[in-house]
Design an enzyme around this catalytic site. Structure first.
Site, PDB file in Angstrom:
ATOM      1  N   ARG A  96       0.804  -1.228   0.000  1.00  0.00           N
ATOM      2  CA  ARG A  96       0.000   0.000   0.000  1.00  0.00           C
ATOM      3  C   ARG A  96       0.833   1.273   0.000  1.00  0.00           C
ATOM      4  O   ARG A  96       0.334   2.319  -0.368  1.00  0.00           O
ATOM      5  CB  ARG A  96      -0.992  -0.026   1.182  1.00  0.00           C
ATOM      6  CG  ARG A  96      -2.173  -0.939   0.893  1.00  0.00           C
ATOM      7  CD  ARG A  96      -3.058  -1.143   2.091  1.00  0.00           C
ATOM      8  NE  ARG A  96      -2.517  -2.121   3.015  1.00  0.00           N
ATOM      9  CZ  ARG A  96      -3.188  -2.618   4.054  1.00  0.00           C
ATOM     10  NH1 ARG A  96      -4.413  -2.208   4.311  1.00  0.00           N
ATOM     11  NH2 ARG A  96      -2.639  -3.527   4.840  1.00  0.00           N
ATOM     12  N   GLN A  97       2.113   1.179   0.432  1.00  0.00           N
ATOM     13  CA  GLN A  97       2.983   2.356   0.265  1.00  0.00           C
ATOM     14  C   GLN A  97       3.819   2.110  -0.983  1.00  0.00           C
ATOM     15  O   GLN A  97       4.883   1.499  -0.934  1.00  0.00           O
ATOM     16  CB  GLN A  97       3.851   2.551   1.500  1.00  0.00           C
ATOM     17  CG  GLN A  97       3.123   3.372   2.576  1.00  0.00           C
ATOM     18  CD  GLN A  97       4.060   3.801   3.698  1.00  0.00           C
ATOM     19  OE1 GLN A  97       4.613   2.967   4.379  1.00  0.00           O
ATOM     20  NE2 GLN A  97       4.219   5.103   3.880  1.00  0.00           N
ATOM     21  N   ASP A 170     -13.584   2.720  -4.549  1.00  0.00           N
ATOM     22  CA  ASP A 170     -12.851   3.987  -4.670  1.00  0.00           C
ATOM     23  C   ASP A 170     -12.433   4.177  -6.124  1.00  0.00           C
ATOM     24  O   ASP A 170     -12.327   3.208  -6.878  1.00  0.00           O
ATOM     25  CB  ASP A 170     -11.679   4.118  -3.684  1.00  0.00           C
ATOM     26  CG  ASP A 170     -10.640   3.044  -3.866  1.00  0.00           C
ATOM     27  OD1 ASP A 170     -10.243   2.796  -5.006  1.00  0.00           O
ATOM     28  OD2 ASP A 170     -10.222   2.450  -2.855  1.00  0.00           O
ATOM     29  N   LYS A 193     -14.035   8.143  -2.407  1.00  0.00           N
ATOM     30  CA  LYS A 193     -13.747   8.003  -0.971  1.00  0.00           C
ATOM     31  C   LYS A 193     -12.645   8.967  -0.572  1.00  0.00           C
ATOM     32  O   LYS A 193     -11.648   9.086  -1.278  1.00  0.00           O
ATOM     33  CB  LYS A 193     -13.305   6.552  -0.738  1.00  0.00           C
ATOM     34  CG  LYS A 193     -12.721   6.239   0.592  1.00  0.00           C
ATOM     35  CD  LYS A 193     -12.393   4.742   0.712  1.00  0.00           C
ATOM     36  CE  LYS A 193     -11.005   4.413   0.249  1.00  0.00           C
ATOM     37  NZ  LYS A 193     -10.623   3.007   0.450  1.00  0.00           N
ATOM     38  N   ASP A 219     -12.836  -5.259  -5.380  1.00  0.00           N
ATOM     39  CA  ASP A 219     -11.672  -4.620  -4.746  1.00  0.00           C
ATOM     40  C   ASP A 219     -10.568  -5.663  -4.569  1.00  0.00           C
ATOM     41  O   ASP A 219     -10.817  -6.867  -4.714  1.00  0.00           O
ATOM     42  CB  ASP A 219     -12.073  -4.011  -3.390  1.00  0.00           C
ATOM     43  CG  ASP A 219     -11.217  -2.789  -3.028  1.00  0.00           C
ATOM     44  OD1 ASP A 219     -10.179  -2.568  -3.681  1.00  0.00           O
ATOM     45  OD2 ASP A 219     -11.581  -2.071  -2.075  1.00  0.00           O
ATOM     46  N   ASP A 223      -9.416  -4.903   4.561  1.00  0.00           N
ATOM     47  CA  ASP A 223      -8.583  -4.936   5.763  1.00  0.00           C
ATOM     48  C   ASP A 223      -9.484  -4.691   6.985  1.00  0.00           C
ATOM     49  O   ASP A 223     -10.062  -5.617   7.544  1.00  0.00           O
ATOM     50  CB  ASP A 223      -7.478  -3.880   5.616  1.00  0.00           C
ATOM     51  CG  ASP A 223      -6.472  -3.924   6.760  1.00  0.00           C
ATOM     52  OD1 ASP A 223      -6.705  -4.662   7.733  1.00  0.00           O
ATOM     53  OD2 ASP A 223      -5.448  -3.219   6.703  1.00  0.00           O
ATOM     54  N   THR A 227     -14.038   0.426   4.431  1.00  0.00           N
ATOM     55  CA  THR A 227     -14.377   0.893   3.081  1.00  0.00           C
ATOM     56  C   THR A 227     -15.615   0.177   2.557  1.00  0.00           C
ATOM     57  O   THR A 227     -16.595   0.805   2.144  1.00  0.00           O
ATOM     58  CB  THR A 227     -13.196   0.635   2.107  1.00  0.00           C
ATOM     59  OG1 THR A 227     -12.047   1.311   2.599  1.00  0.00           O
ATOM     60  CG2 THR A 227     -13.517   1.090   0.697  1.00  0.00           C
TER      61      THR A 227
HETATM   62  C1  R5P Z   1      -7.812   0.875  -1.221  1.00  0.00           C
HETATM   63  O1  R5P Z   1      -7.045   1.413  -1.986  1.00  0.00           O
HETATM   64  C2  R5P Z   1      -8.023  -0.598  -1.232  1.00  0.00           C
HETATM   65  O2  R5P Z   1      -8.339  -1.045  -2.523  1.00  0.00           O
HETATM   66  C3  R5P Z   1      -9.084  -1.035  -0.228  1.00  0.00           C
HETATM   67  O3  R5P Z   1     -10.312  -0.448  -0.567  1.00  0.00           O
HETATM   68  C4  R5P Z   1      -8.713  -0.662   1.167  1.00  0.00           C
HETATM   69  O4  R5P Z   1      -7.364  -0.959   1.440  1.00  0.00           O
HETATM   70  C5  R5P Z   1      -9.584  -1.417   2.149  1.00  0.00           C
HETATM   71  O5  R5P Z   1      -9.215  -1.058   3.440  1.00  0.00           O
HETATM   72  P1  R5P Z   1     -10.232  -1.143   4.645  1.00  0.00           P
HETATM   73  O6  R5P Z   1     -10.935  -2.479   4.554  1.00  0.00           O
HETATM   74  O7  R5P Z   1      -9.359  -1.031   5.875  1.00  0.00           O
HETATM   75  O8  R5P Z   1     -11.170   0.020   4.532  1.00  0.00           O
END
Ligand code: R5P
Length: 314
Positions: A96-97, A170, A193, A219, A223, A227
Site C-alpha cells: 500500500r505504500q 474507490d 472516498k 476490490d 482490511d 471501506t
Molecule cells: C484501497 O485502496 C483498497 O483497494 C481497499 O479499498 C482498502 O485498502 C480497504 O481497506 P479497509 O478495509 O481497511 O477500509
C-alpha cells in the site's frame, strides 16, 4: 529437471491444495520451519533442491515473520544450488505504500521487492497486486495473475440477473471493476472516498445510479472492512436491491468481522490467498486460488506461456 513445491507457514493449507491440483501423485515437499527461543526463525530444506526448479508458496500476511521466513527460504534454496527459484506470493503485503506521496515516508513495496530479489528469487508469481506497477519494482519476471479468472466464471454460474451492476469502492480501483462490467456488458458505478489523516474514511460519495440494482463491488483488499461496509450501506441507502463484494485478499483485521455482520452487505466473496476465521461470519464465501496457481506453476515449469486464454473463457 524436476519440480519441487514448498510452503511457508502462512500458506500451508493453500499450498497443499495447489499441489493436489498440480498432479494426483504430487505431495508438498519437505521443509522444516522452527523458531529459536528468542523468536528468530530457522528454516531447513529436508531434501535436496540441487539443480531443481523450486516453487516456494508464501503469502506475506501477517507480514513480519512471514516475510522473514520467505527471505530465509529463498536464501537457503539459493545456497543449496537450486536451478530456478520462484517465490509464489498469493498475497503480496506491504504494497500500500507504493510511492512517496508525502515527505519522509518509505516506498515499502519497492523495498520488499528488492529484499525478495536479493534473497534469491529469480521469478515471482502473485495475484492482484495492489497496483499493477508494483510488477516494475522487480527486475525479475513477475507473473501477475488476476482473481477475475476465478470470480467471473463463478458469477456467471451463480447469478443470472438483468439488474447486475458493478462498482468500485474507490475511484483508484475503477480499472478492476471495468473488467467485470465489460465481461457482463453492464454499467459501472463508482464511490469517491476520502480518508482523513489517521486513515478514517470521512467522506463517501456515490457516482452513478444504483436504484433497483444488484450491486457487486470489486476490490483487491479488505482490511478493517471500513471501506466496503460504508460503501455497501451507501448503495443500499440509494435504493439498491442487494449488495455483494468480491475482494481478493481477506486481511480482515481488528473488528472487520463485526462490521461485516452489522453492515447491509449481503455477501462477501473472497479468495484463500490469506486464511480467515470463516466461522466468525456466515456472510463470507471463500473461493480457492489453488487451480489458478497450480496451472501457473505447471506452465512456468514447462516453459509454456501464461496468457489469459489458459484459464478458460470468462
Ligand atoms: C484501497 O485502496 C483498497 O483497494 C481497499 O479499498 C482498502 O485498502 C480497504 O481497506 P479497509 O478495509 O481497511 O477500509
Amino acid at each position: 529437471m524436476s519440480v519441487k513445491i514448498f510452503s511457508g507457514s502462512a500458506s500451508k493449507k493453500l499450498a497443499k491444495n495447489v499441489v493436489k491440483k498440480y498432479s494426483d501423485n504430487k505431495i508438498l515437499n519437505n521443509i522444516s520451519i522452527k523458531k529459536f527461543s528468542d523468536g528468530e526463525i530457522k528454516v531447513h530444506f529436508g531434501e535436496t533442491v540441487r539443480e531443481k526448479k523450486i516453487f516456494i508458496i508464501q503469502s506475506t500476511h501477517p507480514s513480519s515473520d512471514n516475510l522473514i521466513e520467505l527471505f530465509l527460504m529463498l536464501d537457503a534454496a539459493k545456497r543449496a544450488s537450486a536451478r530456478k527459484i520462484c517465490a509464489v506470493i498469493p498475497y503480496f503485503g506491504y504494497a500500500r505504500q507504493d510511492r512517496k506521496d508525502e515527505p519522509r515516508v518509505p516506498i515499502s513495496a519497492k523495498l520488499m521487492a528488492n529484499l525478495i530479489t536479493a534473497s534469491g528469487a529469480d521469478r515471482v508469481i502473485t495475484i492482484d497486486l495492489h497496483v499493477d506497477q508494483i510488477q516494475g519494482f522487480f527486475d525479475i519476471p513477475v507473473d501477475h495473475l488476476s482473481s477475475s479468472y476465478i470470480f467471473i466464471p463463478y458469477l456467471k454460474n451463480r447469478f443470472k440477473t438483468d439488474d447486475m451492476i458493478f462498482a468500485s469502492p474507490d475511484v483508484g480501483g475503477s480499472k478492476r471493476a471495468i473488467r467485470y462490467s465489460n465481461a457482463f456488458d453492464t454499467d459501472l458505478v463508482l464511490v469517491h472516498k476520502e480518508r482523513g489523516k489517521n486513515g478514517d474514511i470521512f467522506k463517501m460519495k456515490l457516482i452513478g445510479d444504483v436504484e433497483d440494482k444488484d450491486v457487486f463491488f470489486i476490490d483487491d483488499i479488505i482490511d478493517s472492512a471500513g471501506t466496503i461496509c460504508k460503501a455497501a450501506n451507501l448503495v443500499m441507502d440509494n435504493g439498491a436491491k442487494s449488495v455483494r463484494a468480491l475482494i481478493t485478499h481477506p486481511i480482515l483485521s481488528g473488528s472487520a468481522y463485526d462490521k461485516i455482520n452489522k453492515s447491509k452487505l449481503d455477501e462477501l466473496i473472497v479468495t484463500d490467498t490469506i486464511p480467515i476465521q470463516h466461522e466468525l461470519s456466515d456472510k463470507i464465501t471463500i473461493l480457492s486460488t489453488d487451480e489458478l496457481l497450480a496451472q501457473a506453476i505447471k506452465r512456468i515449469a514447462s516453459g509454456q506461456s501464461i496468457s489469459r486464454t489458459i484459464f478458460g473463457s470468462m
